[in-house]
Motif scaffolding. Sequence first.
Motif, PDB file in Angstrom:
ATOM      1  N   ARG A 134       0.803  -1.226   0.000  1.00  0.00           N
ATOM      2  CA  ARG A 134       0.000   0.000   0.000  1.00  0.00           C
ATOM      3  C   ARG A 134       0.837   1.278   0.000  1.00  0.00           C
ATOM      4  NH1 ARG A 134      -3.370  -3.927   1.129  1.00  0.00           N
ATOM      5  NH2 ARG A 134      -5.610  -3.625   1.274  1.00  0.00           N
ATOM      6  N   SER A 135       2.156   1.138  -0.011  1.00  0.00           N
ATOM      7  CA  SER A 135       3.019   2.321  -0.045  1.00  0.00           C
ATOM      8  C   SER A 135       3.504   2.657  -1.454  1.00  0.00           C
ATOM      9  CB  SER A 135       4.228   2.111   0.871  1.00  0.00           C
ATOM     10  OG  SER A 135       5.064   1.082   0.362  1.00  0.00           O
ATOM     11  N   ARG A 136       3.164   1.839  -2.431  1.00  0.00           N
ATOM     12  CA  ARG A 136       3.592   2.086  -3.808  1.00  0.00           C
ATOM     13  C   ARG A 136       2.837   3.266  -4.414  1.00  0.00           C
ATOM     14  NH1 ARG A 136       3.390  -3.447  -6.924  1.00  0.00           N
ATOM     15  NH2 ARG A 136       4.908  -2.451  -8.266  1.00  0.00           N
ATOM     16  N   GLY A 137       3.508   3.949  -5.333  1.00  0.00           N
ATOM     17  CA  GLY A 137       2.880   5.060  -6.046  1.00  0.00           C
ATOM     18  C   GLY A 137       1.983   4.519  -7.151  1.00  0.00           C
ATOM     19  N   ILE A 138       0.704   4.865  -7.095  1.00  0.00           N
ATOM     20  CA  ILE A 138      -0.270   4.338  -8.052  1.00  0.00           C
ATOM     21  C   ILE A 138      -0.988   5.496  -8.738  1.00  0.00           C
ATOM     22  CG2 ILE A 138      -2.358   2.935  -8.345  1.00  0.00           C
ATOM     23  CD1 ILE A 138      -1.424   1.340  -5.862  1.00  0.00           C
ATOM     24  N   VAL A 139      -1.039   5.434 -10.059  1.00  0.00           N
ATOM     25  CA  VAL A 139      -1.788   6.416 -10.848  1.00  0.00           C
ATOM     26  C   VAL A 139      -2.927   5.670 -11.532  1.00  0.00           C
ATOM     27  CG1 VAL A 139      -1.709   8.020 -12.794  1.00  0.00           C
ATOM     28  CG2 VAL A 139       0.212   7.917 -11.190  1.00  0.00           C
ATOM     29  N   LEU A 140      -4.106   6.252 -11.460  1.00  0.00           N
ATOM     30  CA  LEU A 140      -5.309   5.679 -12.059  1.00  0.00           C
ATOM     31  C   LEU A 140      -5.839   6.604 -13.150  1.00  0.00           C
ATOM     32  CD1 LEU A 140      -7.198   5.001  -8.708  1.00  0.00           C
ATOM     33  CD2 LEU A 140      -5.960   3.307 -10.042  1.00  0.00           C
ATOM     34  N   TYR A 141      -6.512   5.997 -14.121  1.00  0.00           N
ATOM     35  CA  TYR A 141      -7.233   6.815 -15.085  1.00  0.00           C
ATOM     36  C   TYR A 141      -8.398   6.008 -15.643  1.00  0.00           C
ATOM     37  CZ  TYR A 141      -5.029   4.286 -18.967  1.00  0.00           C
ATOM     38  OH  TYR A 141      -4.631   3.314 -19.846  1.00  0.00           O
ATOM     39  N   CYS A 142      -9.346   6.739 -16.229  1.00  0.00           N
ATOM     40  CA  CYS A 142     -10.492   6.135 -16.919  1.00  0.00           C
ATOM     41  C   CYS A 142     -10.745   6.979 -18.164  1.00  0.00           C
ATOM     42  CB  CYS A 142     -11.712   6.061 -15.998  1.00  0.00           C
ATOM     43  SG  CYS A 142     -12.328   7.675 -15.477  1.00  0.00           S
ATOM     44  N   LYS A 143     -11.937   6.979 -18.669  1.00  0.00           N
ATOM     45  CA  LYS A 143     -12.252   7.730 -19.884  1.00  0.00           C
ATOM     46  C   LYS A 143     -12.150   9.235 -19.668  1.00  0.00           C
ATOM     47  CE  LYS A 143     -16.048   8.406 -23.221  1.00  0.00           C
ATOM     48  NZ  LYS A 143     -15.185   8.918 -24.236  1.00  0.00           N
ATOM     49  N   SER A 144     -12.851   9.737 -18.648  1.00  0.00           N
ATOM     50  CA  SER A 144     -12.869  11.188 -18.449  1.00  0.00           C
ATOM     51  C   SER A 144     -12.574  11.630 -17.025  1.00  0.00           C
ATOM     52  CB  SER A 144     -14.225  11.754 -18.890  1.00  0.00           C
ATOM     53  OG  SER A 144     -15.257  11.188 -18.115  1.00  0.00           O
ATOM     54  N   SER A 145     -12.338  10.720 -16.121  1.00  0.00           N
ATOM     55  CA  SER A 145     -11.830  10.924 -14.756  1.00  0.00           C
ATOM     56  C   SER A 145     -12.810  10.594 -13.634  1.00  0.00           C
ATOM     57  CB  SER A 145     -11.231  12.318 -14.539  1.00  0.00           C
ATOM     58  OG  SER A 145     -12.213  13.316 -14.430  1.00  0.00           O
ATOM     59  N   GLY A 146     -14.071  10.345 -13.924  1.00  0.00           N
ATOM     60  CA  GLY A 146     -15.033  10.032 -12.861  1.00  0.00           C
ATOM     61  C   GLY A 146     -14.788   8.701 -12.184  1.00  0.00           C
ATOM     62  N   ARG A 147     -14.688   7.621 -12.975  1.00  0.00           N
ATOM     63  CA  ARG A 147     -14.453   6.295 -12.388  1.00  0.00           C
ATOM     64  C   ARG A 147     -13.109   6.251 -11.670  1.00  0.00           C
ATOM     65  NH1 ARG A 147     -15.531   2.661 -17.635  1.00  0.00           N
ATOM     66  NH2 ARG A 147     -14.992   4.631 -18.595  1.00  0.00           N
ATOM     67  N   ALA A 148     -12.096   6.907 -12.241  1.00  0.00           N
ATOM     68  CA  ALA A 148     -10.776   6.905 -11.606  1.00  0.00           C
ATOM     69  C   ALA A 148     -10.808   7.651 -10.272  1.00  0.00           C
ATOM     70  CB  ALA A 148      -9.737   7.516 -12.538  1.00  0.00           C
ATOM     71  N   ALA A 149     -11.559   8.737 -10.197  1.00  0.00           N
ATOM     72  CA  ALA A 149     -11.679   9.462  -8.929  1.00  0.00           C
ATOM     73  C   ALA A 149     -12.340   8.589  -7.869  1.00  0.00           C
ATOM     74  CB  ALA A 149     -12.472  10.758  -9.126  1.00  0.00           C
ATOM     75  N   LEU A 150     -13.414   7.910  -8.246  1.00  0.00           N
ATOM     76  CA  LEU A 150     -14.084   7.006  -7.301  1.00  0.00           C
ATOM     77  C   LEU A 150     -13.148   5.877  -6.881  1.00  0.00           C
ATOM     78  CD1 LEU A 150     -17.578   6.813  -9.017  1.00  0.00           C
ATOM     79  CD2 LEU A 150     -17.021   8.042  -6.900  1.00  0.00           C
ATOM     80  N   ALA A 151     -12.385   5.354  -7.838  1.00  0.00           N
ATOM     81  CA  ALA A 151     -11.440   4.279  -7.538  1.00  0.00           C
ATOM     82  C   ALA A 151     -10.330   4.770  -6.616  1.00  0.00           C
ATOM     83  CB  ALA A 151     -10.850   3.726  -8.833  1.00  0.00           C
ATOM     84  N   ALA A 152      -9.811   5.960  -6.854  1.00  0.00           N
ATOM     85  CA  ALA A 152      -8.756   6.513  -5.996  1.00  0.00           C
ATOM     86  C   ALA A 152      -9.254   6.701  -4.569  1.00  0.00           C
ATOM     87  CB  ALA A 152      -8.256   7.840  -6.570  1.00  0.00           C
ATOM     88  N   LYS A 153     -10.470   7.201  -4.438  1.00  0.00           N
ATOM     89  CA  LYS A 153     -11.055   7.380  -3.094  1.00  0.00           C
ATOM     90  C   LYS A 153     -11.202   6.035  -2.393  1.00  0.00           C
ATOM     91  CE  LYS A 153     -13.362   9.724   0.105  1.00  0.00           C
ATOM     92  NZ  LYS A 153     -12.803   9.281   1.364  1.00  0.00           N
ATOM     93  N   THR A 154     -11.672   5.039  -3.114  1.00  0.00           N
ATOM     94  CA  THR A 154     -11.817   3.696  -2.539  1.00  0.00           C
ATOM     95  C   THR A 154     -10.461   3.145  -2.114  1.00  0.00           C
ATOM     96  OG1 THR A 154     -13.806   3.226  -3.805  1.00  0.00           O
ATOM     97  CG2 THR A 154     -12.527   1.323  -3.052  1.00  0.00           C
ATOM     98  N   MET A 155      -9.450   3.336  -2.957  1.00  0.00           N
ATOM     99  CA  MET A 155      -8.123   2.835  -2.617  1.00  0.00           C
ATOM    100  C   MET A 155      -7.575   3.525  -1.375  1.00  0.00           C
ATOM    101  SD  MET A 155      -6.333   2.094  -6.305  1.00  0.00           S
ATOM    102  CE  MET A 155      -4.885   1.320  -5.538  1.00  0.00           C
ATOM    103  N   GLN A 156      -7.843   4.813  -1.230  1.00  0.00           N
ATOM    104  CA  GLN A 156      -7.443   5.511  -0.002  1.00  0.00           C
ATOM    105  C   GLN A 156      -8.125   4.879   1.208  1.00  0.00           C
ATOM    106  OE1 GLN A 156      -8.482   9.627  -0.660  1.00  0.00           O
ATOM    107  NE2 GLN A 156      -6.500  10.093  -1.567  1.00  0.00           N
ATOM    108  N   GLU A 157      -9.410   4.585   1.061  1.00  0.00           N
ATOM    109  CA  GLU A 157     -10.159   3.964   2.158  1.00  0.00           C
ATOM    110  C   GLU A 157      -9.628   2.570   2.480  1.00  0.00           C
ATOM    111  OE1 GLU A 157     -14.212   4.230   0.786  1.00  0.00           O
ATOM    112  OE2 GLU A 157     -14.268   6.397   1.139  1.00  0.00           O
ATOM    113  N   MET A 158      -9.014   1.922   1.485  1.00  0.00           N
ATOM    114  CA  MET A 158      -8.417   0.600   1.685  1.00  0.00           C
ATOM    115  C   MET A 158      -7.003   0.690   2.256  1.00  0.00           C
ATOM    116  SD  MET A 158      -9.692  -1.394  -1.771  1.00  0.00           S
ATOM    117  CE  MET A 158      -9.073  -3.021  -1.275  1.00  0.00           C
ATOM    118  N   GLY A 159      -6.501   1.905   2.453  1.00  0.00           N
ATOM    119  CA  GLY A 159      -5.193   2.091   3.060  1.00  0.00           C
ATOM    120  C   GLY A 159      -4.048   2.368   2.108  1.00  0.00           C
TER     121      GLY A 159
END
Length: 126
Positions: free
Chosen positions: A71-96
């Motif tokens: 969970r300390s690795r640098g991770i970059v996410l993307y999707c088509k226009s940024s909505g799904r990636a934002a939700l995914a990033a928030k979820t990943m933060q909640e996962m630690g």
Amino acid sequence: MRSAQELVAAAKSAIVEVSQDEAEAAVLAADVLIDVREGNEFRDGHIGGAMNIPRGLLEFILSTDEALQDRSRGIVLYCKSSGRAALAAKTMQEMGYLHVSSIAGGFDAWQDSGKPVAYPPKPDFD
């Protein structure tokens, strides 16, 4: 009840979103680049070096794939226009996950700005 747009806006206010100007450097610096679009979208073109984990499977794959447990690795996410990636990033933060960011404007903005697009290899039937 909150709309999808409200959920995305709330997620974006809680995550790091890199601009298109910063996107190439963020991708190069990332330990892991994840495209959270569906498989057919990924096959139609993606950012080179990305692994495809559709948004609907993200939590399950993160929980079971040994290579993604750090969970300390640098991770970059993307999707088509940024909505799904934002939700995914928030979820990943909640996962630690500690160092997660999303690309503003997503793949569409990446492609529109003339940045390189990769395609999966075509099968060779010869």
